[in-house]
Design an enzyme around this catalytic site. Structure first.
Site, PDB file in Angstrom:
ATOM      1  N   VAL A 189       5.411   0.103   3.182  1.00 52.89           N
ATOM      2  CA  VAL A 189       4.002  -0.860   4.118  1.00 52.89           C
ATOM      3  C   VAL A 189       3.384  -1.703   3.298  1.00 52.89           C
ATOM      4  O   VAL A 189       2.992  -1.376   1.984  1.00 52.89           O
ATOM      5  CB  VAL A 189       3.324   0.268   4.016  1.00 52.89           C
TER       6      VAL A 189
ATOM      7  N   ILE B 282       0.570  -1.336  -0.136  1.00 49.61           N
ATOM      8  CA  ILE B 282      -0.270  -0.237   0.118  1.00 49.61           C
ATOM      9  C   ILE B 282       1.010   1.017  -0.148  1.00 49.61           C
ATOM     10  O   ILE B 282       0.539   2.417  -0.051  1.00 49.61           O
ATOM     11  CB  ILE B 282      -0.184   0.150   0.883  1.00 49.61           C
ATOM     12  N   GLY B 283       2.300   1.183  -0.003  1.00 47.95           N
ATOM     13  CA  GLY B 283       3.120   2.506   0.114  1.00 47.95           C
ATOM     14  C   GLY B 283       4.615   1.875   0.115  1.00 47.95           C
ATOM     15  O   GLY B 283       5.152   0.472   0.466  1.00 47.95           O
ATOM     16  N   GLU B 284       4.750   3.334  -0.169  1.00 48.40           N
ATOM     17  CA  GLU B 284       6.876   3.017  -0.320  1.00 48.40           C
ATOM     18  C   GLU B 284       8.127   4.270   0.115  1.00 48.40           C
ATOM     19  O   GLU B 284       6.879   5.030  -0.952  1.00 48.40           O
ATOM     20  CB  GLU B 284       7.125   1.909  -1.221  1.00 48.40           C
TER      21      GLU B 284
ATOM     22  N   HIS C 175      12.173   5.690   3.852  1.00 45.70           N
ATOM     23  CA  HIS C 175      12.092   4.550   5.412  1.00 45.70           C
ATOM     24  C   HIS C 175      11.706   3.366   5.148  1.00 45.70           C
ATOM     25  O   HIS C 175      11.859   2.547   6.162  1.00 45.70           O
ATOM     26  CB  HIS C 175      11.759   4.880   6.931  1.00 45.70           C
ATOM     27  N   GLY C 176      10.772   2.384   3.794  1.00 46.56           N
ATOM     28  CA  GLY C 176      10.611   1.610   4.024  1.00 46.56           C
ATOM     29  C   GLY C 176       9.183   1.304   3.241  1.00 46.56           C
ATOM     30  O   GLY C 176       8.663   2.399   3.081  1.00 46.56           O
TER      31      GLY C 176
ATOM     32  N   ASP D 164       8.774  16.133  11.102  1.00 47.48           N
ATOM     33  CA  ASP D 164       7.658  15.342   9.707  1.00 47.48           C
ATOM     34  C   ASP D 164       6.477  15.579   9.571  1.00 47.48           C
ATOM     35  O   ASP D 164       5.800  14.988   9.116  1.00 47.48           O
ATOM     36  CB  ASP D 164       8.695  14.603   9.467  1.00 47.48           C
TER      37      ASP D 164
END
Length: 307
Positions: free
Chosen positions: A23, A15-17, A20-21, A131
C-alpha cells in the site's frame, strides 16, 4: 518505484505491506487529494489467477456504504493492478496500540455502530467479509470508521449449500466453527469477529490471542467453558471436534473478564456475539437494536469525539 503513473498519481511513500499487496500513499494530481494505492498481483506465485484480487474488486463493486471503503479507481501496472482508495490516516489497530490515543466510551460506541452498520449493509447484499479485525478497520481524519481489505470476502446466499475454506479470518478473530474445521458457515463468522473487536476496544488487548489454532480454542474454552452439544448440536459433526480434547472448564463470568467500569449493556453486546452456536449469535441488525445503542443519535458520527 516510479514518481507518477499516467501523469495522475504521484507516489509519496510506502505505508504498508500485507499478504495481498503493498500500500502506497499518493497524490491524485487531477483533484489534489491524497489517496492510498494498493498494488496487487493478478496471479499467484504458481501462475494462477489471484482469487483474492478478483474477490476484493468484485465485492467492492457491489458496495455503496459510507462505512465501507470506496474503490475510487483501478488501473494496470507492471506487476498487476493498482486499486485506489481514499487515504485513511489511522487503523483501529494502530489506535489500540497507542497508549497516547485513549478511546472514550462514546468513541467505542460510535466505532461499534459504524462497524455494525457497514457489516449489516454487506450481509444484506450477500457479502461475508471473513476478515474483520482492527487492522482492517480504517479511521479517517473525521473519526469515521470504514471497513477495508475485502481480499477474503465472498458473495454468498443463505439458501445455497456451499462449502468454504475454514482457513479464513485472522486467528484471534476466528469463530469456533472455523477453528473446528467447518466448511459450512455463513455471515455469523463476521459477528463473532465483531464481538472480539468490541471486547478489544473495551480491554485494549485482544480477547483471545492464541499462537496456534489449538491454543486459540483453549482460550475460548477457558472463558466460555466447554461447548455443549445440547446448546450447539451441529458441533458434533464438525470435522475436528472429536479430534481435539480439552480439560473441563466451567468458563468465566464476563464481569471477571472485563474491567470493573464495564456496563451491563456493553457486556450484553459481547455476550450476544461471543456465542458458540452461530445460530444464536446476534445479527448486525439485532445488535444495533440493543439498549447499548438506544441513546445514539440518527447520525452515528454526532457522538464521535476526535481521536
Amino acid at each position: 518505484m516510479a514518481d507518477s503513473v499516467n501523469g495522475r498519481y504521484k507516489y509519496l511513500q510506502k505505508i504498508g505491506e500485507g499478504v495481498h499487496g503493498m500500500v502506497l500513499k499518493a497524490q491524485d494530481l487531477t483533484i489534489g487529494k491524497v489517496v492510498a494505492i494498493k498494488k496487487v498481483s493478478l496471479r499467484t506465485k504458481h501462475g494462477e489467477i489471484s482469487l483474492s484480487t478478483v474477490r476484493e474488486i468484485k465485492a467492492l463493486q457491489h458496495c455503496e456504504c459510507k462505512y465501507i471503503m470506496s474503490l475510487l479507481d483501478v488501473f494496470p501496472d507492471m506487476t498487476g493492478l493498482s486499486l485506489v482508495f481514499e487515504f485513511m490516516p489511522h487503523t483501529l489497530y494502530s489506535i489500540l496500540k497507542n497508549d497516547s490515543m485513549p478511546l472514550s466510551r462514546s468513541t467505542i460506541r460510535s466505532y461499534a455502530s459504524m462497524l455494525l452498520h457497514g457489516v449489516n449493509y454487506m450481509h444484506n447484499i450477500g457479502i461475508m467479509h471473513r476478515d474483520i479485525k482492527p487492522a482492517n478497520l480504517l479511521i479517517d481524519e473525521n473519526n469515521v470508521l470504514k471497513i477495508a481489505d475485502f481480499g477474503l470476502a465472498r458473495i454468498y446466499s443463505q439458501n445455497e449449500d456451499k462449502s468454504y475454506s475454514p482457513q479464513v479470518a485472522s486467528r484471534w478473530y476466528r469463530a469456533p466453527e472455523l477453528l473446528y474445521g467447518s466448511s459450512k458457515y455463513g455471515s455469523a463468522v463476521d459477528m463473532w469477529a465483531i464481538g472480539c473487536v468490541f471486547a478489544e476496544m473495551l480491554r485494549r488487548v485482544p480477547l483471545f490471542n492464541g499462537n496456534t489454532d489449538i491454543e486459540q480454542l483453549a482460550l475460548v474454552i477457558k472463558i466460555l467453558g466447554n461447548p455443549n452439544i445440547k446448546d450447539w448440536p451441529e458441533i458434533n459433526s464438525l470435522p475436528d471436534f472429536k479430534k481435539i480434547h480439552f480439560s473441563h472448564s466451567k468458563g468465566e463470568s464476563w464481569q471477571n473478564v472485563f474491567p470493573t467500569c464495564t456496563t451491563a449493556n456493553e457486556i450484553a453486546l459481547v455476550d450476544g456475539l461471543i456465542q458458540y452456536n452461530p445460530k444464536k449469535r446476534l445479527t448486525a441488525a439485532e445488535t444495533l437494536n440493543l439498549d447499548y445503542f438506544t441513546q445514539f443519535d440518527g447520525d452515528v458520527r454526532k457522538s464521535t469525539s476526535k481521536i
